[in-house]
Write a protein that holds these residues in place. Structure first.
Motif, PDB file in Angstrom:
ATOM      1  N   VAL A  47       1.161  -1.391  -0.068  1.00 23.17           N
ATOM      2  CA  VAL A  47       0.030  -0.087  -0.122  1.00 23.17           C
ATOM      3  C   VAL A  47       0.780   1.141   0.254  1.00 23.17           C
ATOM      4  N   SER A  48       1.891   1.166   0.345  1.00 19.55           N
ATOM      5  CA  SER A  48       3.047   2.150   0.940  1.00 19.55           C
ATOM      6  C   SER A  48       3.419   3.104  -0.694  1.00 19.55           C
TER       7      SER A  48
ATOM      8  N   ALA B  89       1.930   8.106  -2.907  1.00 22.93           N
ATOM      9  CA  ALA B  89       1.526   8.817  -5.005  1.00 22.93           C
ATOM     10  C   ALA B  89       0.344   9.808  -4.183  1.00 22.93           C
ATOM     11  N   ARG B  90      -0.501   9.309  -3.297  1.00 18.67           N
ATOM     12  CA  ARG B  90      -1.743   9.675  -3.113  1.00 18.67           C
ATOM     13  C   ARG B  90      -0.872  11.622  -2.712  1.00 18.67           C
ATOM     14  N   ILE B  91      -0.304  11.025  -1.725  1.00 18.97           N
ATOM     15  CA  ILE B  91       0.100  12.363  -1.081  1.00 18.97           C
ATOM     16  C   ILE B  91       0.583  13.307  -1.811  1.00 18.97           C
TER      17      ILE B  91
ATOM     18  N   SER C 123      -4.360  11.844  -8.666  1.00 18.53           N
ATOM     19  CA  SER C 123      -6.183  11.445  -8.187  1.00 18.53           C
ATOM     20  C   SER C 123      -6.063  10.274  -8.406  1.00 18.53           C
ATOM     21  N   THR C 124      -7.277   9.239  -8.145  1.00 17.24           N
ATOM     22  CA  THR C 124      -7.251   7.944  -8.031  1.00 17.24           C
ATOM     23  C   THR C 124      -7.221   7.134  -9.190  1.00 17.24           C
ATOM     24  N   PHE C 125      -7.388   7.914 -10.205  1.00 18.99           N
ATOM     25  CA  PHE C 125      -7.252   7.360 -11.655  1.00 18.99           C
ATOM     26  C   PHE C 125      -5.692   7.297 -11.861  1.00 18.99           C
ATOM     27  N   ARG C 126      -5.037   8.619 -11.752  1.00 20.06           N
ATOM     28  CA  ARG C 126      -3.271   8.190 -11.649  1.00 20.06           C
ATOM     29  C   ARG C 126      -2.584   7.435 -11.164  1.00 20.06           C
TER      30      ARG C 126
ATOM     31  N   VAL D  95       1.312   4.454 -11.426  1.00 23.75           N
ATOM     32  CA  VAL D  95       1.803   4.123 -10.580  1.00 23.75           C
ATOM     33  C   VAL D  95       2.293   2.277 -10.231  1.00 23.75           C
ATOM     34  N   VAL D  96       0.408   2.351 -10.082  1.00 23.86           N
ATOM     35  CA  VAL D  96       0.327   0.958  -9.694  1.00 23.86           C
ATOM     36  C   VAL D  96       0.377  -0.167 -10.574  1.00 23.86           C
TER      37      VAL D  96
END
Lengths: 315, 422, 381
Positions: A202-203, A208-210, A214-217, A222-223
């Motif tokens: 999850v890290s 990325a979120r920090i 956006s969720t999609f990005r 990233v994922v």
């Protein structure tokens, strides 16, 4: 002193027992300590048995394909008279010429088109949904997952008549979309992607979120790149599923211009050839159908075997 | 710290969303795929040049080419277009075409399937629009009449006769006088012709062959008006028993047991000295087994006289067709005397028009036996819903040698009766 | 509601994170639904709706013309189901024939392919083996190839004078004309053993009718034609299951095997008491997938035999398709599809129950009881 895997309660015991056994002379099997693992140096009898069985099975598995290749270069009479021989006599490409006169190129094109669209579509949609189910917290997530699991319980063949009715009702029957749109619905792929995404730490996403993505990005840049093995597995499974599909194409269209390879070649045995059996033609058709599969298989061998296990775990 | 779980609400939510969006999507395009049944009997006529779709099951390249040529000729003459498709599975493709609301405009309609399509309104009855409809043989017209209305016109017909390999005949010491005239003769002759590698009489399986004996014994599978199944009647059983006895004794055999796909193949490869086939065997022998010398004679008589089976196909026009007037015009051109004779030339079928008969007889004197059969040939069973029952008894008769005839016929009667009563 | 976990208790020592807050959770919810909607719509459209439509059709007498929802179409209650199950007639006869054929097919294929897969996996897994990848590829390749292509090849191999029969001739066996031979294997064996003669079956068996088929027909075993198809399917699918067994075998911790070896267990005892129990979940999986797959067999029948000879390769899947698309009996075809669905579901549930790991089940049951008790007490677990 040899090293044994640490933290295992059995290992020290095995080690002492092994050393003790080695000092005794009555060992039924030769036990060799090799890098800390007990290795069985097998008896010769066993080796012979195994290799014999191996060769027999290998023959059984390879021979039909060899026959396929050699028969496609035989004449009709030669194929019937000498089915076992591997060398055509005489060698001829008549079967392939006959195939070129049928709609084979059209079927090939249709199959490629459908396979590309279905594979790309499935990879994209399934990874989206799999990611959402694995990582996004939203109300109803469990219900969605249960629904998708329930789908896996429905045997595919049961859906032949139902899908025909729906395609007709939607006015999609006998169109190109009828061939690939229903195939985009793939519960097993969602399951595979979900499982894989759950194994990504999850890290990575949190970082990325920090950063304000956006969720999609987060998903896309990233994922997803980290999910290459699963994506390739899914690609392989989708390719297999759409290139080799038959029953769906039977009910999706009856216009000969929409035939895919499976449908067209399958119809060759049912009177499309005219009188009698023309084995070199059907063997040549089967061969041409199999070559793309073989190419993809050889290129992605590693992932095929992973795919088989992944596809199984859903059960 | 836990999320309170409210499974029931969320499950409903998810399912509703899925179903809702699906229903929404289907509402937008919904119902469009199915054609509603049209009630009018006047032909639908499209304005301007039309593209008619034709579907048929071909016996080979000769037939395919001939039909395509005829269709193209009409197309050129009238400024329309005809797309001809050869079916690999005629029944299935026709049924699927109708089910999807998109059937061909013109198609082969076999007599055995015809009643099903007439019954559910798939066929457009255009026979009354053909001026010289009376020119077609009456038994054939009747075959395609359902509940008093004739739905289509027969395109051609064939009958069964006896083919004899003249070389084998001579080798067995037989002469013209020995041509079998009765069942006893047939057995004798077959016995004489049965040698090590050759059987006297080789047959394709199914009631479309052994049925000749049934007719010759005065029996039939259903009664006159098609209301009752009569398979268990003594006449039928005796006829089948006659065949079974000869198969057990070894002078008759069925094609699969001779490693052949049909009687013609057994005959052509020399595994059978005689066979019972229709006029289509001419083309097949010419093409694949050209060195077999043979002659065709009328079948021997049974206890109740002469009998054979006749087969026929008609040109079907679909009710859903948007260009019915043009379709009927195409059919008219395909069934003209000249066209029928051209087809006869190309792939050996007998014209269904009486006015063409004389020309045909002059051109093909060797077909005298087939033509004679038109007089006493029994048409196929054409009641709706029976085609599956027939397929079932055919599958049972594949093993006529070991079959329990009483049971097979009883089962046929039960199944046929329930189908007839639907 | 908010799913925020307040950072309670001991500090983790990290810099305080910007807690996602309500905006983040909202974003996740929206994104979550957007991401999953395409898949849900597709599944709804091409799975749930079709099933509902087919269910409706199975209760009508629709013949394929016009919309099945039009006013011309009558509902006939359970008539279609009755025709398949309780009424004497051709529909029931055909359906029962297809069930009989597939039963023998499943019973023949599933154990054989499981054993073959396990055997191949054990062989390929041998540590001394060179060229393992090559053999693994060779065994798995047929599973990847289209069933149409393989069917064509086997049609050629199994003709009356084909490769298989020529090979059998070398062994002195006169091979049958495989795809035209409708004789059942049990009938043939019984004939060979002298129990009966195929051509005149014992009247006790031949005269008793159970569900539209005589007892003699029920005990026919798979026909010779069906056996050819069975051989083909076993050959094709063993590879897939071999891979599953291979993965499981390679998962077997070597320490356990070593301990057994050291305890003096010989190879066979090791296999039985260590390897097989470890493989149990995989075996269960392979059998489940096998049962589900074999009951649905369709492609081979469509390409090779169309249900023949003498309806001995008729399967419920093919019959359902044929009833609807060729015979225009859509109601019966749909009813057959649902009966097949119910059958597969029941069989897999039954099999999972019978082959369940009883210890595991007991543990899980105990856990469930505990959880229920805890919930009742109102404690947050």
């Amino acid at each position: 002193m040899t090293q044994t895997p640490a933290g295992d309660s059995i290992a020290p015991l095995a080690r002492t027992k092994a050393t003790r056994d080695l000092t005794t002379t009555d060992v039924r099997e030769q036990q060799v300590v090799d890098d800390g693992n007990l290795v069985n140096r097998s008896g010769r009898g066993k080796k012979i048995a195994v290799y014999t069985a191996l060769v027999v099975f290998a023959l059984i598995y390879i021979y039909p394909f060899v026959v396929q290749v050699s028969t496609s270069f035989k004449t009709d009479a030669d194929a019937v008279a000498n089915p076992l021989t591997l060398l055509p006599n005489p060698v001829t490409t008549a079967a392939f010429e006959r195939i070129a006169q049928t709609d084979f190129p059209l079927w090939f094109f249709n199959s490629v088109l459908v396979t590309l669209i279905v594979t790309a579509g499935r990879v994209f949609l399934d990874s989206l949904a799999g990611y959402a189910l694995a990582r996004l917290k939203f109300r109803g997530r469990n219900a969605v997952f249960t629904t998708i699991l329930a789908v896996l319980a429905v045997p595919g063949v049961v859906l032949l008549i139902p899908k025909f009715l729906v395609l007709n009702y939607l006015g999609m029957y006998n169109t190109y979309p009828a061939l690939f749109v229903p195939l985009l619905a793939d519960a097993a792929g969602v399951f595979i992607m979900k499982q894989f995404f759950e194994s990504i730490p999850v890290s990575v996403e949190e970082a990325a979120r920090i950063d304000g993505a956006s969720t999609f990005r987060t998903f896309w840049s990233v994922v997803l790149p980290m999910a290459k093995p699963a994506l390739i597995t899914l690609t392989i499974l989708s390719f297999q599923g759409s290139w080799n599909e038959l029953a769906h194409f039977i009910i999706a269209a009856d216009d000969p211009r929409l035939y895919t390879l499976t449908r067209g070649v399958g119809g060759l045995t049912a009177g499309g050839l005219g009188a009698g059996n023309q084995f070199p033609v059907s063997m040549a058709a089967a061969l041409l159908m199999t070559i793309p599969t073989a190419m993809v298989f050889i290129a992605f061998q590693r992932y095929f075997t992973q795919g088989a296990n992944a596809g199984a775990e859903k059960g | 710290m836990n999320q309170p779980r409210r499974p029931r609400r969320t499950t409903t939510l998810a399912l509703t969303l899925a179903l809702g969006s699906a229903l929404l999507a289907s509402a937008c395009g919904g119902g469009g795929g199915f054609e509603e049944e049209s009630a009018s009997s006047a032909p639908a006529s499209a304005s301007g040049p039309v593209d008619l779709k034709m579907l048929f099951g071909s016996s080979g390249d000769a037939e395919t080419d001939a039909v395509k040529a005829a269709a193209d000729a009409w197309a050129k003459k009238t400024g329309n277009k005809v797309t001809v498709t050869v079916a690999s599975d005629m029944n299935q493709q026709l049924a699927q075409g109708f089910a999807s609301g998109n059937p061909p405009d013109v198609f082969y309609m076999d007599a055995s399937q015809y009643a099903n399509y007439a019954k559910d309104g798939s066929l457009y009855p255009y026979a009354d629009q053909i001026e010289d409809n009376e020119d077609f043989y009456e038994p054939l017209r009747e075959t395609f009449t359902y509940e008093g209305k004739q739905y289509c016109v027969p395109k051609d017909f064939s009958t069964l006769a006896l083919q004899i390999n003249t070389d084998a005949w001579q080798k067995a010491g037989l002469t013209d006088a020995d041509v079998p005239k009765t069942w006893v003769d047939l057995t004798t002759v077959a016995k004489k012709l049965t040698t090590g590698g050759q059987v006297g009489l080789g047959l394709s399986t199914g009631i479309d062959r052994v049925g000749v004996f049934v007719v010759q014994n005065g029996g039939w599978w259903v009664n006159e008006d098609g209301t009752k199944a009569t398979g268990s009647n003594t006449e039928v059983r005796e006829a089948l028993a006659y065949v079974q006895k000869n198969v057990k004794e070894g002078q008759f055999a069925f094609a699969p047991d001779l490693d052949s796909g049909w009687g013609g193949e057994a005959f052509g490869t020399g595994k059978a000295a005689m066979t019972i086939e229709g006029n289509w065997i001419k083309g097949a022998l010419e093409k694949d087994y050209a060195d077999v010398k043979y002659k065709t004679v009328e079948l021997p008589e049974g206890p109740e006289g002469k009998g054979t089976l006749s087969f026929t196909v008609c040109w079907g026009v679909s009710t859903d067709s948007k260009a019915q007037a043009q379709a009927v015009d195409l059919v008219k051109s395909l069934t003209s005397v000249e066209q029928q004779l051209a087809f006869a030339d190309a792939f050996g079928v007998i014209p269904s028009r009486q006015s063409a008969a004389e020309q045909y007889q002059q051109k093909f004197p060797e077909d005298a036996a087939f033509i004679a059969g038109a007089d006493y040939g029994h048409g196929p069973i054409n009641r709706p819903g029976l085609d599956q029952v027939i397929a079932d008894i055919n599958s049972k008769l594949e093993n006529l040698k070991g079959a329990n005839l009483e049971q097979v016929l009883k089962s046929f009667d039960t199944n046929a009766q329930s189908a007839l009563e639907k | 509601m908010s799913t925020v976990q307040t950072a309670a208790g001991p500090s983790t020592g990290r810099a305080p994170q910007r807690a996602p807050g309500k905006g983040g959770a909202q974003r996740q919810t929206t994104a979550g639904w957007i991401f999953t909607t395409p898949v849900l719509v597709l599944l709804g459209l091409f799975l749930f709706i079709p099933i509902l439509m087919a269910l409706w059709v199975s209760f009508t007498d629709w013949t394929g013309r016009g919309s099945p929802f039009s006013s011309n179409v009558e509902t006939v209650g359970t008539e279609n189901y009755q025709a398949l199950l309780t009424q004497e007639g051709l529909s029931r006869q055909d359906f029962m024939t297809s069930l009989r054929n597939t039963f023998y097919y499943v019973v023949g294929v599933v154990p054989t392919q499981t054993v073959l897969a396990l055997l191949l996996a054990v062989i390929v897994n041998q540590k001394f083996l060179k060229g393992r990848t090559f053999f693994r590829t060779a065994f798995y390749f047929p599973a990847v190839v289209s069933s149409v292509a393989i069917s064509l090849v086997f049609l050629f191999l199994f003709t009356g004078t084909g490769a298989v029969n020529q090979f059998l001739a070398v062994l002195g066996i006169d091979g049958p004309t495989w795809f035209s031979d409708a004789r059942g294997l049990i009938h043939i064996v019984g004939d060979w053993l002298g129990l009966w003669t195929i051509d005149s079956p014992p009247s006790g068996l031949a005269d008793t009718q159970v569900m539209s088929l005589s007892l003699w027909e029920w005990v026919s075993g798979p026909s010779v034609a069906m056996s050819a198809i069975m051989l083909q399917v076993i050959w094709t699918t063993a590879g897939t299951f071999m891979l599953m067994f291979l993965a499981a075998l390679q998962d077997l911790p070597t320490e356990v095997e070593e301990a057994a070896m050291v305890d003096g267990a010989n190879r066979w005892q090791r296999f039985r008491n260590v390897t097989v129990p470890h493989l149990r979940p995989t075996i269960l999986l392979v059998i489940t997938l096998g049962v589900i797959g074999t009951w649905q067999v369709f492609d081979q029948m469509y390409v090779m035999t169309q249900g023949g000879p003498s309806k001995t390769t008729l399967t419920p899947a093919y019959l359902s398709y044929d009833a609807a698309f060729t015979q225009k009996q859509w109601g019966e075809g749909a009813a057959m599809a649902f009966l097949l669905f119910a059958l597969i579901f029941a069989l897999t549930s039954l099999q999972r129950f019978v082959l369940r790991d009883k210890d595991e089940a007991a543990t899980r049951k105990a856990a469930r009881v505990q959880a229920r008790a805890a919930r009742r007490k109102g404690t947050a677990a």
